[in-house]
Design a protein around this motif. Structure first.
Motif, PDB file in Angstrom:
ATOM      1  N   SER A 154       0.002  12.104  -3.515  1.00 49.71           N
ATOM      2  CA  SER A 154      -0.933  12.660  -2.543  1.00 49.71           C
ATOM      3  C   SER A 154      -0.197  13.073  -1.279  1.00 49.71           C
ATOM      4  CB  SER A 154      -2.015  11.635  -2.198  1.00 49.71           C
ATOM      5  OG  SER A 154      -1.466  10.556  -1.448  1.00 49.71           O
ATOM      6  N   ALA A 155      -0.817  13.957  -0.510  1.00 50.31           N
ATOM      7  CA  ALA A 155      -0.194  14.421   0.729  1.00 50.31           C
ATOM      8  C   ALA A 155       0.059  13.266   1.678  1.00 50.31           C
ATOM      9  CB  ALA A 155      -1.091  15.471   1.388  1.00 50.31           C
ATOM     10  N   GLU A 156      -0.864  12.295   1.726  1.00 46.68           N
ATOM     11  CA  GLU A 156      -0.709  11.157   2.624  1.00 46.68           C
ATOM     12  C   GLU A 156       0.474  10.276   2.234  1.00 46.68           C
ATOM     13  OE1 GLU A 156      -4.685  12.814   2.936  1.00 46.68           O
ATOM     14  OE2 GLU A 156      -3.512  12.121   1.220  1.00 46.68           O
ATOM     15  N   GLU A 157       0.794  10.223   0.965  1.00 41.81           N
ATOM     16  CA  GLU A 157       1.881   9.364   0.490  1.00 41.81           C
ATOM     17  C   GLU A 157       3.211  10.092   0.384  1.00 41.81           C
ATOM     18  OE1 GLU A 157       0.229   8.219  -3.259  1.00 41.81           O
ATOM     19  OE2 GLU A 157      -0.645   6.386  -2.463  1.00 41.81           O
ATOM     20  N   LEU A 158       3.211  11.408   0.633  1.00 41.93           N
ATOM     21  CA  LEU A 158       4.386  12.208   0.318  1.00 41.93           C
ATOM     22  C   LEU A 158       5.610  11.780   1.128  1.00 41.93           C
ATOM     23  CD1 LEU A 158       5.551  14.446  -1.360  1.00 41.93           C
ATOM     24  CD2 LEU A 158       4.718  16.106   0.323  1.00 41.93           C
ATOM     25  N   ARG A 159       5.462  11.591   2.441  1.00 35.76           N
ATOM     26  CA  ARG A 159       6.641  11.234   3.229  1.00 35.76           C
ATOM     27  C   ARG A 159       7.231   9.894   2.794  1.00 35.76           C
ATOM     28  NH1 ARG A 159       6.606  10.659   9.705  1.00 35.76           N
ATOM     29  NH2 ARG A 159       5.939  12.835   9.567  1.00 35.76           N
ATOM     30  N   PRO A 160       6.441   8.794   2.698  1.00 38.03           N
ATOM     31  CA  PRO A 160       7.064   7.529   2.287  1.00 38.03           C
ATOM     32  C   PRO A 160       7.642   7.556   0.878  1.00 38.03           C
ATOM     33  CG  PRO A 160       4.676   7.297   2.484  1.00 38.03           C
ATOM     34  CD  PRO A 160       5.030   8.605   3.087  1.00 38.03           C
ATOM     35  N   VAL A 161       6.969   8.240  -0.050  1.00 37.93           N
ATOM     36  CA  VAL A 161       7.487   8.306  -1.418  1.00 37.93           C
ATOM     37  C   VAL A 161       8.775   9.122  -1.455  1.00 37.93           C
ATOM     38  CG1 VAL A 161       7.051   9.173  -3.752  1.00 37.93           C
ATOM     39  CG2 VAL A 161       5.260   7.926  -2.523  1.00 37.93           C
ATOM     40  N   LEU A 162       8.762  10.278  -0.815  1.00 39.45           N
ATOM     41  CA  LEU A 162       9.964  11.112  -0.780  1.00 39.45           C
ATOM     42  C   LEU A 162      11.097  10.379  -0.068  1.00 39.45           C
ATOM     43  CD1 LEU A 162      11.362  13.824  -1.284  1.00 39.45           C
ATOM     44  CD2 LEU A 162      10.297  14.681   0.816  1.00 39.45           C
ATOM     45  N   GLY A 163      10.770   9.691   1.025  1.00 38.94           N
ATOM     46  CA  GLY A 163      11.794   8.946   1.745  1.00 38.94           C
ATOM     47  C   GLY A 163      12.409   7.843   0.909  1.00 38.94           C
ATOM     48  N   ALA A 186       7.096  -7.581 -15.367  1.00 36.32           N
ATOM     49  CA  ALA A 186       7.314  -8.817 -14.610  1.00 36.32           C
ATOM     50  C   ALA A 186       8.763  -8.924 -14.157  1.00 36.32           C
ATOM     51  CB  ALA A 186       6.932 -10.033 -15.452  1.00 36.32           C
ATOM     52  N   TYR A 187       9.701  -8.571 -15.034  1.00 35.50           N
ATOM     53  CA  TYR A 187      11.118  -8.646 -14.656  1.00 35.50           C
ATOM     54  C   TYR A 187      11.453  -7.639 -13.561  1.00 35.50           C
ATOM     55  CZ  TYR A 187      12.610 -11.976 -18.208  1.00 35.50           C
ATOM     56  OH  TYR A 187      12.799 -13.123 -18.942  1.00 35.50           O
ATOM     57  N   LEU A 188      10.927  -6.438 -13.673  1.00 35.89           N
ATOM     58  CA  LEU A 188      11.214  -5.418 -12.663  1.00 35.89           C
ATOM     59  C   LEU A 188      10.599  -5.792 -11.317  1.00 35.89           C
ATOM     60  CD1 LEU A 188      10.680  -2.201 -14.815  1.00 35.89           C
ATOM     61  CD2 LEU A 188      12.863  -3.226 -14.147  1.00 35.89           C
ATOM     62  N   ASP A 189       9.382  -6.317 -11.342  1.00 36.83           N
ATOM     63  CA  ASP A 189       8.739  -6.721 -10.092  1.00 36.83           C
ATOM     64  C   ASP A 189       9.516  -7.842  -9.405  1.00 36.83           C
ATOM     65  OD1 ASP A 189       6.723  -4.883 -10.370  1.00 36.83           O
ATOM     66  OD2 ASP A 189       5.265  -6.288 -11.213  1.00 36.83           O
ATOM     67  N   ALA A 190      10.049  -8.774 -10.198  1.00 39.55           N
ATOM     68  CA  ALA A 190      10.797  -9.889  -9.616  1.00 39.55           C
ATOM     69  C   ALA A 190      12.182  -9.460  -9.129  1.00 39.55           C
ATOM     70  CB  ALA A 190      10.930 -11.008 -10.645  1.00 39.55           C
ATOM     71  N   TYR A 191      12.748  -8.465  -9.746  1.00 43.47           N
ATOM     72  CA  TYR A 191      14.135  -8.062  -9.452  1.00 43.47           C
ATOM     73  C   TYR A 191      14.222  -7.117  -8.260  1.00 43.47           C
ATOM     74  CZ  TYR A 191      18.995  -6.863 -10.675  1.00 43.47           C
ATOM     75  OH  TYR A 191      20.360  -6.694 -10.678  1.00 43.47           O
ATOM     76  N   PHE A 192      13.264  -6.191  -8.142  1.00 41.00           N
ATOM     77  CA  PHE A 192      13.328  -5.156  -7.110  1.00 41.00           C
ATOM     78  C   PHE A 192      12.302  -5.417  -6.009  1.00 41.00           C
ATOM     79  CE2 PHE A 192      14.786  -2.722 -10.921  1.00 41.00           C
ATOM     80  CZ  PHE A 192      16.070  -2.432 -10.471  1.00 41.00           C
ATOM     81  N   SER A 193      12.685  -5.109  -4.782  1.00 37.81           N
ATOM     82  CA  SER A 193      11.718  -5.179  -3.689  1.00 37.81           C
ATOM     83  C   SER A 193      10.773  -3.993  -3.732  1.00 37.81           C
ATOM     84  CB  SER A 193      12.445  -5.233  -2.342  1.00 37.81           C
ATOM     85  OG  SER A 193      13.335  -4.131  -2.196  1.00 37.81           O
ATOM     86  N   ARG A 194      11.280  -2.827  -4.139  1.00 38.21           N
ATOM     87  CA  ARG A 194      10.459  -1.625  -4.334  1.00 38.21           C
ATOM     88  C   ARG A 194      11.089  -0.792  -5.429  1.00 38.21           C
ATOM     89  NH1 ARG A 194       9.495   1.151   1.422  1.00 38.21           N
ATOM     90  NH2 ARG A 194      11.693   0.579   1.710  1.00 38.21           N
ATOM     91  N   ARG A 195      10.274  -0.003  -6.097  1.00 42.49           N
ATOM     92  CA  ARG A 195      10.825   0.854  -7.140  1.00 42.49           C
ATOM     93  C   ARG A 195       9.955   2.086  -7.319  1.00 42.49           C
ATOM     94  NH1 ARG A 195       8.155  -0.750 -12.184  1.00 42.49           N
ATOM     95  NH2 ARG A 195       7.050  -2.728 -11.875  1.00 42.49           N
ATOM     96  N   VAL A 196      10.544   3.132  -7.866  1.00 40.08           N
ATOM     97  CA  VAL A 196       9.845   4.374  -8.165  1.00 40.08           C
ATOM     98  C   VAL A 196      10.170   4.768  -9.603  1.00 40.08           C
ATOM     99  CG1 VAL A 196       9.595   5.294  -5.835  1.00 40.08           C
ATOM    100  CG2 VAL A 196      11.762   5.604  -7.054  1.00 40.08           C
ATOM    101  N   ALA A 197       9.245   5.492 -10.230  1.00 39.53           N
ATOM    102  CA  ALA A 197       9.371   5.782 -11.656  1.00 39.53           C
ATOM    103  C   ALA A 197       9.899   7.188 -11.904  1.00 39.53           C
ATOM    104  CB  ALA A 197       8.019   5.621 -12.345  1.00 39.53           C
ATOM    105  N   LEU A 198      10.821   7.271 -12.846  1.00 37.97           N
ATOM    106  CA  LEU A 198      11.300   8.532 -13.394  1.00 37.97           C
ATOM    107  C   LEU A 198      10.587   8.707 -14.728  1.00 37.97           C
ATOM    108  CD1 LEU A 198      13.758  10.473 -12.477  1.00 37.97           C
ATOM    109  CD2 LEU A 198      14.949   9.460 -14.397  1.00 37.97           C
ATOM    110  N   SER A 199       9.873   9.796 -14.908  1.00 39.73           N
ATOM    111  CA  SER A 199       9.028   9.924 -16.100  1.00 39.73           C
ATOM    112  C   SER A 199       9.302  11.225 -16.838  1.00 39.73           C
ATOM    113  CB  SER A 199       7.547   9.876 -15.688  1.00 39.73           C
ATOM    114  OG  SER A 199       6.700  10.064 -16.797  1.00 39.73           O
TER     115      SER A 199
END
Length: 469
Positions: free
Chosen positions: A212-221, A267-280
């Motif tokens: 979404s436009a509202e999320e674009l800056r934080p996601v892109l950043g 569960a493993y990814l959530d515990a391992y990373f503080s934040r993550r984004v998906a490549l699809s």
């Protein structure tokens, strides 16, 4: 901001939306000798350009410059759709080339904010040939190890989609944006409009996410930060999240790995990373979000790539997406974590038609050729080549509630022409328990829960050798 208008923002308004305040600096525009009505002498072309300039306040269909996005410096290319439909001509090509040259000179990622109908009719083949020019600049930037993250606006069609958009490493899109190679005026009359949307391109594996436009800056950043701040060492294997204590028999190992409540990849990814984004998506028509999770995560402030099986049979698109991820991480010098958890590759007729064997071969090759360090943890079932393709040679670990086998014990029993009740002793003969795998030298070790860990950190894996120049 209403989603129906976000994609049609002017170039400068969009730059204001995605960049940190007061950080955008426009790059100087290259000068090109002017010819009356353009290179083809197209009558009225100068008047059209003048009207477009008066309407938009721009001299061309792109605005290029440098800025920070959530703190990360980047070169941004913003299309002005109000200027002749954001079309590409010779002067557009001049600006695009200058943007890429500046990015390479200053080691900056490139962010195309695309809104274009394609090449400019009034400049004919000279306009179309700008696509070759853009493709070369993109390729040189890729070879320089710099990421490109595209944002698709409404519309993104024609050569702009086929170069700046689809050619980027990561492709984000605004909701409802019209995206496709064929623009609305050149499609077959009976074409389904839903096929030419951002959402359809994500489903088809040609784009990574709708944002979404509202999320674009934080996601892109976040994307820019993860792709430009690689870790300097191999990823550590995550600690075990499931049961502790080693299985007594091979069949017990199988049952524990198949337990419905055993922790899975999420569960493993959530515990391992503080934040993550998906490549699809595999960029050739397929996606396997239910079988393979790929992306980049933040670990101790640095970027780590991941490819994780989810416990289901992995589809060909999943293997191709993982191969795409490893290629990108290798080019950007970002370490990779892979999580193995699959009963095996999908083996239905449709999987064969989708090229299962070729997709698995591609992943084997990418893992074998990677110069960036890859760390693997088997967190559940390790079923045959469909699991091994994701495993790092010499740097694979296992949890206590996992197994790794040449094939599932039941299938091995059938191949050996044994009765079904012989599956349990066959599991023992296959030596598939984590401790068996350590003894055989198949894996480096068994990870434990953090509370039970008493050993020193593992030594680094063998070096893959110097990167080719």
């Amino acid at each position: 901001m209403p989603e129906e208008t976000a994609g049609r923002l002017s170039a400068r308004r969009l730059l204001g939306l995605v960049t940190d305040p007061d950080t955008f600096t426009e790059l100087p525009s290259p000068t090109r000798r002017s010819r009356p009505d353009g290179p083809l002498g197209w009558q009225g072309y100068d008047d059209s350009r003048a009207r477009a300039a008066e309407r938009t306040g721009e001299e061309e269909s792109v605005v290029v410059g440098t800025a920070r996005v959530e703190g990360t410096a980047a070169v941004l290319i913003a299309f002005e759709f109000g200027f002749l439909g954001g079309s590409l001509g010779e002067r557009t090509g001049d600006r695009l080339e200058a943007a890429y040259v500046h990015a390479r000179a200053h080691r900056l990622p490139v962010v195309p904010l695309v809104a274009t109908g394609g090449s400019r009719m009034q400049e004919g083949m000279l306009a179309l040939s700008q696509l070759q020019r853009v493709a070369r600049q993109s390729a040189l930037t890729r070879e320089a190890g710099l990421p490109q993250v595209a944002v698709l606006r409404d519309p993104t069609t024609g050569g702009g989609w086929a170069t700046l958009g689809a050619g980027a490493d990561v492709v984000l899109a605004l909701p409802g944006a019209q995206v496709g190679f064929a623009g609305s005026r050149v499609r077959p009359p009976d074409a389904d409009p839903a096929a030419y949307t951002a959402e359809a391109q994500v489903a088809a594996g040609s784009a990574d996410a709708v944002v979404s436009a509202e999320e674009l800056r934080p996601v892109l950043g976040l994307w820019l930060r993860l792709l430009t701040a690689p870790a300097t060492a191999p990823a550590d294997p995550p600690p075990a999240l499931g049961g502790s204590g080693l299985p007594a028999t091979g069949w017990e190992a199988v049952q524990r790995a198949r337990a419905p409540r055993r922790p899975r990849a999420e569960a493993y990814l959530d515990a391992y990373f503080s934040r993550r984004v998906a490549l699809s998506g595999d960029r050739c028509g397929g996606a396997d979000p239910g079988g393979m999770l790929c992306g980049f995560g933040e670990r101790d402030g640095r970027g780590v790539a991941f490819a994780a099986q989810t416990g289901t049979a992995t589809r060909p698109a999943g293997y191709r997406t993982a191969a795409r991820l490893i290629r990108l991480a290798d080019r950007l010098d970002i370490p990779v974590l892979t999580l193995v958890d699959t009963p095996g590759a999908a083996n239905d007729a449709e999987a064969e038609r989708q090229g299962a064997g070729a997709a698995i071969a591609e992943l084997f090759a990418e893992v074998a050729a990677a110069r960036t360090p890859i760390t693997t943890l088997v967190i559940g079932e390790g079923g045959s080549g469909g699991a091994l393709a994701l495993a790092a040679p010499h740097n694979t670990w296992a949890t206590p509630d996992s197994y790794f086998s040449v094939i599932a014990p039941e299938l091995a029993t059938a191949i050996l022409k044994r009765p079904p009740e012989k599956a349990e002793p066959t599991a023992d003969q296959l030596r598939i328990r984590p401790q068996d795998l350590v003894e055989l030298g198949v894996i480096r070790g068994i990870v434990d829960h953090p509370a039970n860990a008493s050993t020193t950190p593992p030594p680094p894996p063998p070096s893959p050798g110097p990167r080719a120049g």
